[in-house]
Design a protein around this motif. Structure first.
Motif, mmCIF file in Angstrom:
data_model
loop_
_atom_site.group_PDB
_atom_site.id
_atom_site.type_symbol
_atom_site.label_atom_id
_atom_site.label_comp_id
_atom_site.label_asym_id
_atom_site.label_seq_id
_atom_site.Cartn_x
_atom_site.Cartn_y
_atom_site.Cartn_z
ATOM 1 N N ALA A 2 35.575 36.009 35.880
ATOM 2 C CA ALA A 2 36.771 35.341 35.891
ATOM 3 C C ALA A 2 36.671 33.860 35.185
ATOM 4 C CB ALA A 2 37.574 35.197 37.089
ATOM 5 N N LEU A 3 35.475 33.190 35.673
ATOM 6 C CA LEU A 3 35.225 31.919 35.233
ATOM 7 C C LEU A 3 34.601 32.049 33.708
ATOM 8 C CD1 LEU A 3 33.614 30.210 38.078
ATOM 9 C CD2 LEU A 3 35.514 29.638 37.139
ATOM 10 N N ALA A 4 33.890 33.072 33.328
ATOM 11 C CA ALA A 4 33.513 33.293 32.018
ATOM 12 C C ALA A 4 34.566 33.336 30.821
ATOM 13 C CB ALA A 4 32.584 34.555 31.782
ATOM 14 N N HIS A 5 36.001 34.028 31.371
ATOM 15 C CA HIS A 5 37.271 34.272 30.571
ATOM 16 C C HIS A 5 37.973 32.957 30.608
ATOM 17 C CE1 HIS A 5 40.185 36.377 28.822
ATOM 18 N NE2 HIS A 5 41.175 35.765 29.551
ATOM 19 N N HIS A 6 37.899 32.050 31.916
ATOM 20 C CA HIS A 6 38.989 31.223 32.128
ATOM 21 C C HIS A 6 38.111 29.953 32.782
ATOM 22 C CE1 HIS A 6 42.804 29.428 32.222
ATOM 23 N NE2 HIS A 6 42.491 28.685 33.174
ATOM 24 N N PRO A 7 37.312 29.087 32.029
ATOM 25 C CA PRO A 7 36.587 27.964 32.421
ATOM 26 C C PRO A 7 37.447 27.038 33.625
ATOM 27 C CG PRO A 7 36.338 28.140 30.275
ATOM 28 C CD PRO A 7 37.329 28.968 30.606
ATOM 29 N N GLY A 8 36.588 26.717 34.738
ATOM 30 C CA GLY A 8 37.342 25.865 35.612
ATOM 31 C C GLY A 8 36.767 25.954 36.961
ATOM 32 N N THR A 9 37.420 25.737 38.138
ATOM 33 C CA THR A 9 36.996 26.009 39.507
ATOM 34 C C THR A 9 37.366 27.398 40.055
ATOM 35 O OG1 THR A 9 36.666 23.529 39.706
ATOM 36 C CG2 THR A 9 36.533 24.861 41.615
ATOM 37 N N ALA A 10 36.756 28.106 40.435
ATOM 38 C CA ALA A 10 37.276 29.176 41.422
ATOM 39 C C ALA A 10 37.639 28.725 42.818
ATOM 40 C CB ALA A 10 36.321 30.247 41.314
ATOM 41 N N ASN A 11 38.917 28.791 43.255
ATOM 42 C CA ASN A 11 39.448 28.608 44.248
ATOM 43 C C ASN A 11 39.464 29.547 45.442
ATOM 44 O OD1 ASN A 11 40.251 26.053 43.292
ATOM 45 N ND2 ASN A 11 42.139 26.865 42.362
ATOM 46 N N SER A 12 39.593 30.751 44.841
ATOM 47 C CA SER A 12 39.548 31.935 45.950
ATOM 48 C C SER A 12 39.242 33.286 45.119
ATOM 49 C CB SER A 12 40.829 32.048 46.664
ATOM 50 O OG SER A 12 41.838 32.381 45.969
ATOM 51 N N VAL A 13 38.693 34.179 46.004
ATOM 52 C CA VAL A 13 38.653 35.552 45.235
ATOM 53 C C VAL A 13 38.987 36.652 46.449
ATOM 54 C CG1 VAL A 13 37.038 37.241 44.816
ATOM 55 C CG2 VAL A 13 36.417 34.906 44.156
ATOM 56 N N VAL A 46 41.056 36.348 40.990
ATOM 57 C CA VAL A 46 40.165 35.226 41.341
ATOM 58 C C VAL A 46 41.283 34.087 40.739
ATOM 59 C CG1 VAL A 46 38.297 33.875 40.556
ATOM 60 C CG2 VAL A 46 38.230 36.214 40.618
ATOM 61 N N GLU A 47 41.581 33.097 41.845
ATOM 62 C CA GLU A 47 42.344 31.959 41.462
ATOM 63 C C GLU A 47 41.501 30.814 40.970
ATOM 64 O OE1 GLU A 47 45.636 30.263 44.235
ATOM 65 O OE2 GLU A 47 44.048 28.973 44.447
ATOM 66 N N ILE A 48 41.820 30.347 39.735
ATOM 67 C CA ILE A 48 41.033 29.231 39.116
ATOM 68 C C ILE A 48 41.865 28.105 38.962
ATOM 69 C CG2 ILE A 48 39.837 28.759 36.972
ATOM 70 C CD1 ILE A 48 38.882 31.766 36.916
ATOM 71 N N THR A 49 41.538 27.002 39.139
ATOM 72 C CA THR A 49 42.111 25.650 38.517
ATOM 73 C C THR A 49 41.202 25.510 37.276
ATOM 74 O OG1 THR A 49 42.669 24.865 40.654
ATOM 75 C CG2 THR A 49 42.505 23.204 39.070
ATOM 76 N N GLY A 50 42.054 25.456 36.130
ATOM 77 C CA GLY A 50 41.222 25.414 34.735
ATOM 78 C C GLY A 50 41.175 23.990 34.735
ATOM 79 N N THR A 51 40.115 23.786 33.581
ATOM 80 C CA THR A 51 39.928 22.393 33.182
ATOM 81 C C THR A 51 41.045 21.441 32.703
ATOM 82 O OG1 THR A 51 39.484 23.198 30.981
ATOM 83 C CG2 THR A 51 37.440 22.945 32.326
ATOM 84 N N ASP A 52 41.988 22.103 32.651
ATOM 85 C CA ASP A 52 43.469 21.281 32.208
ATOM 86 C C ASP A 52 44.215 21.073 33.404
ATOM 87 O OD1 ASP A 52 44.249 23.801 32.998
ATOM 88 O OD2 ASP A 52 45.467 24.056 31.242
#
Length: 106
Positions: free
Chosen positions: A49-60, A72-78
């Motif tokens: 998921a992080l490879a597709h959408h960079p940022g911080t993974a909050n949960s799986v 996978v919940e991700i907070t992106g760099t934006d």
């Protein structure tokens, strides 16, 4: 002697009541609540998921929406939060805006 008996019964009732409230609060989560997972599969889902959408993974979490196996919940760099859904082979199925992020819908 009778006073002690009533105090003991009252204390026991209070303790049981407080415990019951704790159980009610703990069990009162919404139907959307999912259990977070860990382990090698979750690690692989997080990495994909992080490879597709960079940022911080909050949960799986395990998932079954939109043909997905993982969410996978991700907070992106934006700063925006998204849910990345992956299939059993860790391929991206869909990316949706997280409804909890700034009131934005999915």
């Amino acid at each position: 002697m009778i006073k002690r008996k009533y105090m003991a019964i009252g204390g026991a009732a209070l303790a049981l009541g407080a415990g019951g409230v704790g159980v009610a609060v703990a069990g009162g989560e919404s139907g959307d609540a999912k259990e977070q997972v860990s382990g090698p599969g979750a690690d692989q889902a997080r990495a994909a998921a992080l490879a597709h959408h960079p940022g911080t993974a909050n949960s799986v979490e395990r998932d079954s929406e939109n043909g997905a196996t993982w969410e996978v919940e991700i907070t992106g760099t934006d700063g925006k939060t998204v849910d990345v859904r992956l299939d059993q082979n860790y391929k991206v199925v869909t990316v949706e805006g997280d409804g909890e992020d700034s009131g934005e819908g999915k």
